[in-house]
Design a protein around this motif. Sequence first.
Motif, short mmCIF file in Angstrom:
data_model
loop_
_atom_site.label_atom_id
_atom_site.label_comp_id
_atom_site.label_asym_id
_atom_site.label_seq_id
_atom_site.Cartn_x
_atom_site.Cartn_y
_atom_site.Cartn_z
N ARG A 38 0.82 -1.21 0.00
CA ARG A 38 0.00 0.00 0.00
C ARG A 38 0.86 1.27 0.00
NH1 ARG A 38 -2.34 -0.78 4.49
NH2 ARG A 38 -1.30 0.78 5.73
N LEU A 39 1.95 1.29 0.76
CA LEU A 39 2.69 2.52 0.99
C LEU A 39 3.94 2.70 0.14
CD1 LEU A 39 2.48 2.48 4.90
CD2 LEU A 39 1.10 3.85 3.31
N GLU A 40 4.49 1.63 -0.39
CA GLU A 40 5.76 1.72 -1.12
C GLU A 40 5.55 1.50 -2.62
OE1 GLU A 40 9.24 -0.23 0.76
OE2 GLU A 40 7.74 -1.00 2.18
N PRO A 41 5.68 2.55 -3.43
CA PRO A 41 5.48 2.38 -4.87
C PRO A 41 6.44 1.37 -5.50
CG PRO A 41 5.72 4.71 -4.29
CD PRO A 41 5.97 3.92 -3.04
N GLY A 42 7.62 1.22 -4.94
CA GLY A 42 8.61 0.30 -5.50
C GLY A 42 8.43 -1.15 -5.12
N VAL A 43 7.50 -1.42 -4.22
CA VAL A 43 7.17 -2.81 -3.89
C VAL A 43 6.09 -3.25 -4.87
CG1 VAL A 43 6.23 -4.39 -2.16
CG2 VAL A 43 7.79 -2.57 -1.46
N LEU A 44 6.48 -4.05 -5.84
CA LEU A 44 5.54 -4.46 -6.88
C LEU A 44 4.70 -5.65 -6.47
CD1 LEU A 44 7.85 -4.08 -10.01
CD2 LEU A 44 6.37 -2.37 -8.91
N SER A 45 5.28 -6.55 -5.67
CA SER A 45 4.54 -7.76 -5.29
C SER A 45 5.20 -8.41 -4.09
CB SER A 45 4.54 -8.74 -6.47
OG SER A 45 3.92 -9.95 -6.11
N LEU A 46 4.37 -8.80 -3.13
CA LEU A 46 4.81 -9.62 -2.00
C LEU A 46 3.75 -10.69 -1.80
CD1 LEU A 46 5.95 -6.90 0.59
CD2 LEU A 46 7.42 -8.44 -0.71
N GLU A 71 16.16 -1.38 -1.29
CA GLU A 71 16.88 -0.79 -0.15
C GLU A 71 15.96 0.11 0.67
OE1 GLU A 71 20.47 0.92 -1.77
OE2 GLU A 71 21.13 -1.05 -2.49
N ALA A 72 15.06 0.84 0.01
CA ALA A 72 14.09 1.67 0.74
C ALA A 72 13.15 0.79 1.57
CB ALA A 72 13.29 2.53 -0.25
N HIS A 73 12.76 -0.33 1.02
CA HIS A 73 11.88 -1.26 1.75
C HIS A 73 12.54 -1.72 3.04
CE1 HIS A 73 9.12 -4.51 2.57
NE2 HIS A 73 10.13 -5.37 2.56
N LEU A 74 13.82 -2.03 2.99
CA LEU A 74 14.52 -2.51 4.18
C LEU A 74 14.59 -1.47 5.29
CD1 LEU A 74 17.48 -4.47 2.55
CD2 LEU A 74 15.30 -5.37 3.40
N LYS A 75 14.41 -0.20 4.95
CA LYS A 75 14.45 0.88 5.93
C LYS A 75 13.07 1.37 6.34
CE LYS A 75 18.81 2.43 3.94
NZ LYS A 75 19.44 3.42 3.06
N ALA A 76 12.02 0.86 5.72
CA ALA A 76 10.66 1.32 6.00
C ALA A 76 10.25 0.94 7.42
CB ALA A 76 9.69 0.71 4.99
N PRO A 77 9.57 1.84 8.12
CA PRO A 77 9.17 1.56 9.51
C PRO A 77 8.36 0.28 9.67
CG PRO A 77 8.76 3.86 8.96
CD PRO A 77 9.18 3.19 7.69
N HIS A 78 7.45 0.00 8.74
CA HIS A 78 6.63 -1.22 8.86
C HIS A 78 7.48 -2.48 8.67
CE1 HIS A 78 6.12 0.63 4.87
NE2 HIS A 78 6.40 -0.59 4.43
N PHE A 79 8.52 -2.41 7.81
CA PHE A 79 9.39 -3.58 7.66
C PHE A 79 10.24 -3.77 8.92
CE2 PHE A 79 13.45 -5.58 6.67
CZ PHE A 79 12.99 -6.80 6.22
N LEU A 80 10.77 -2.68 9.47
CA LEU A 80 11.59 -2.79 10.68
C LEU A 80 10.77 -3.31 11.85
CD1 LEU A 80 13.70 0.47 10.27
CD2 LEU A 80 14.43 -1.91 9.86
N LYS A 81 9.50 -2.90 11.94
CA LYS A 81 8.62 -3.42 12.99
C LYS A 81 8.47 -4.94 12.84
CE LYS A 81 3.89 -3.18 14.73
NZ LYS A 81 2.55 -2.61 14.52
N TYR A 82 8.24 -5.39 11.61
CA TYR A 82 8.12 -6.83 11.33
C TYR A 82 9.43 -7.55 11.68
CZ TYR A 82 8.79 -10.91 8.32
OH TYR A 82 9.12 -12.17 7.84
N LYS A 83 10.54 -7.04 11.19
CA LYS A 83 11.84 -7.70 11.37
C LYS A 83 12.18 -7.82 12.85
CE LYS A 83 15.50 -9.34 9.26
NZ LYS A 83 15.43 -10.59 8.53
N ASN A 84 12.02 -6.74 13.59
CA ASN A 84 12.34 -6.76 15.01
C ASN A 84 11.32 -7.58 15.80
OD1 ASN A 84 14.65 -5.14 14.69
ND2 ASN A 84 13.41 -3.29 14.75
N GLY A 85 10.06 -7.47 15.44
CA GLY A 85 9.00 -8.17 16.16
C GLY A 85 9.01 -9.68 15.97
N THR A 86 9.57 -10.15 14.87
CA THR A 86 9.56 -11.59 14.57
C THR A 86 10.92 -12.26 14.76
OG1 THR A 86 9.98 -11.24 12.21
CG2 THR A 86 7.66 -11.33 12.92
N ALA A 87 11.93 -11.51 15.16
CA ALA A 87 13.29 -12.04 15.23
C ALA A 87 13.37 -13.33 16.05
CB ALA A 87 14.25 -11.00 15.79
#
Length: 114
Positions: A38-46, A71-87
């Motif tokens: 929804r928020l990242e134009p460069g994310v074409l498909s997940l 690279e922008a995706h890896l820095k996005a707040p929602h990705f960091l929340k996922y990465k840290n929350g699921t570690a």
Amino acid sequence: MAETEPHPIIRMAELEIDPAQLDAYKAFLTEEIEASVRLEPGVLSLNAVSVKGDPAQIRIFEVYADQVAYEAHLKAPHFLKYKNGTAAMVRSLRLIEADPIVLRAKSAGGPPSQ
């Protein structure tokens, strides 16, 4: 030197999740994928699936417009929340880089809801 045109970045992630934390992991994953698309134009498909008969084995197919978008995706707040929350939930993670051959998709009723 001529610049090369940006090309899609394609990755496949193979994850093994702690079965006792699978529901919590899926909630984090769903929130992250929905926000990214929804928020990242460069994310074409997940797209995330589990291996039939082994729901703790998760596979994610990722397509980004280019390296900058990835690279922008890896820095996005929602990705960091996922990465840290699921570690602590992720027992193993393997990232596989892929080259596109043919990428096509039909919309399931139009663009993602805003």
